[in-house]
Design an enzyme around this catalytic site. Structure first.
Site, PDB file in Angstrom:
ATOM      1  N   PRO A 290      -9.199   5.715  -0.912  1.00 25.84           N
ATOM      2  CA  PRO A 290      -8.153   6.356  -0.538  1.00 25.84           C
ATOM      3  C   PRO A 290      -7.101   6.029   0.150  1.00 25.84           C
ATOM      4  O   PRO A 290      -5.935   5.963  -0.137  1.00 25.84           O
ATOM      5  CB  PRO A 290      -8.842   7.752   0.093  1.00 25.84           C
ATOM      6  CG  PRO A 290     -10.255   7.716  -0.216  1.00 25.84           C
ATOM      7  CD  PRO A 290     -10.378   6.136  -0.502  1.00 25.84           C
ATOM      8  N   LYS A 291      -7.346   4.999   1.145  1.00 27.01           N
ATOM      9  CA  LYS A 291      -6.264   4.876   2.165  1.00 27.01           C
ATOM     10  C   LYS A 291      -5.390   3.707   1.301  1.00 27.01           C
ATOM     11  O   LYS A 291      -4.342   3.375   1.577  1.00 27.01           O
ATOM     12  CB  LYS A 291      -6.933   4.193   3.511  1.00 27.01           C
ATOM     13  CG  LYS A 291      -5.729   3.790   4.417  1.00 27.01           C
ATOM     14  CD  LYS A 291      -5.602   2.327   4.494  1.00 27.01           C
ATOM     15  CE  LYS A 291      -4.466   1.836   5.538  1.00 27.01           C
ATOM     16  NZ  LYS A 291      -4.166   0.792   5.326  1.00 27.01           N
ATOM     17  N   VAL A 292      -6.171   2.707   0.773  1.00 26.29           N
ATOM     18  CA  VAL A 292      -5.596   1.478   0.009  1.00 26.29           C
ATOM     19  C   VAL A 292      -4.507   2.255  -1.108  1.00 26.29           C
ATOM     20  O   VAL A 292      -3.360   1.744  -1.135  1.00 26.29           O
ATOM     21  CB  VAL A 292      -6.430   0.461  -0.296  1.00 26.29           C
ATOM     22  CG1 VAL A 292      -5.706  -0.356  -1.472  1.00 26.29           C
ATOM     23  CG2 VAL A 292      -7.089  -0.381   0.749  1.00 26.29           C
TER      24      VAL A 292
END
Length: 313
Positions: free
Chosen positions: A242-244
DNA sequence: AGCCAGGCATCAG
DNA sequence: CTGATGCATGGC
């Protein structure tokens, strides 16, 4: 070489304050640790980077000459050989785009002046999101950032450029390494990549480079999808969480409603808004509350948490 | 020396 | 679905 008109290897132009919508702080923006500040070099108060513009690599040296509230920029561009004057025009449009000088920051500040986010504004007036010049670089860079300090992450990206990119010498004698194309990077082996010290991220980097090189992950197609579709497509790729995904969607493709939640943003969001939120809850909270400004909200929270964390209440 | 870093895949419940 | 754990390695 030069046919007719004189074409020096160096051109200078300005971006005037009436061409920048609202406040701007160049060094805050470039040094804030966002995904695309990585490549810039600082030389006494000015910053430079290089990218392909009009089919050739151009070095651009940018210096802020106005104040934050009334910003203006002085730009010098340097080519490999001679430059066409048209290149200055294109470089200006390019810089306006990647520094997001048309984003209406005053509107952002006023729209959320009663939100707790406004706490972060006074410290970072003129801080802007950036847009990557090279989406593939942005994607690999985002992957490289995971579970690493900013310093180590920048070092890894620079080593990839030096090891697998193309060396360029500009007319002023400076050297630059381009970020490798997906095809070039996909041909790297684990052991050749190991000199860049990627750690366990190596297989993620190689996997994504191969997918892009083989056409199985089409970054242009992603940019034409909805945010939700592009995100779920990215999440299927091994090494992209999710963050990447949100970092790439925000900085690489310009989806400003993406709000990357890392440990910093997660912590500060809990302190400012709700004590017990999971990372996933923080993601949806930021998106729901800030909409198309969610990327800006995440950037301001991130930068505030890292620079003012002692004063948070 | 030991903890943490702009997380993620994997596995257990 | 949520929560715990290993991961490779540098910076502090």
């Amino acid at each position: 070489m030069a046919e007719g008109c004189p074409t020096p290897g160096k051109l200078e132009f300005a971006i005037e304050s009436n061409e920048i919508r609202g406040p701007f702080n160049l060094s805050e923006t470039l040094l804030s640790g966002q995904t695309d500040g990585a490549g810039w070099f600082e030389v006494d108060g000015a910053f430079w980077d290089a990218e392909k513009i009009d089919l050739q690599f151009i070095k651009y040296i940018v210096r802020q000459i106005g104040t934050t509230d009334r910003p203006a920029l002085n730009v010098t561009i340097v080519g490999i050989n001679a430059l066409q004057s048209k290149t200055a025009i294109d470089a200006k449009a390019y810089l306006t785009r990647i520094l997001r000088l048309n984003d209406d920051l005053e509107r952002f500040y006023s729209e959320f002046k009663n939100d707790r986010l406004a706490k972060t504004f006074p410290h970072h007036i003129g801080l802007r999101l950036m847009l990557a010049s090279n989406p593939f670089e942005s994607l690999i860079s985002s992957i490289s950032s995971q579970n690493a300090s900013i310093k180590r992450w920048h070092r890894l990206v620079q080593l990839i450029k030096e090891r697998f990119g193309q060396k360029i010498t500009f007319a002023d004698g400076s050297n630059f390494y381009t970020f490798p194309e997906a095809r070039a990077l996909s041909k790297a082996t684990r052991s050749r990549l190991a000199v860049c010290r990627p750690g366990y991220r190596a297989e993620y980097i190689l996997n994504v480079a191969r997918l892009v090189a083989e056409g199985n992950l089409d970054l242009t197609a992603l940019s034409n999808m909805s945010y939700e579709d592009a995100r779920s497509t990215l999440l299927e790729v091994c090494g992209i969480g999710p963050k990447v995904a949100d970092c790439f969607l925000l900085y690489g493709l310009g989806f400003t409603r993406a709000a990357p939640v890392d440990v910093w943003v997660h912590r500060i969001a809990q302190r400012l808004y709700r004590k017990h939120m999971t990372v996933k809850q923080t993601e949806t909270f930021l998106q729901d509350r800030f909409g198309r400004w969610a990327g800006y909200a995440a950037l301001y929270l991130f930068h505030y948490a890292r620079t003012c964390s002692g004063r948070v209440r």
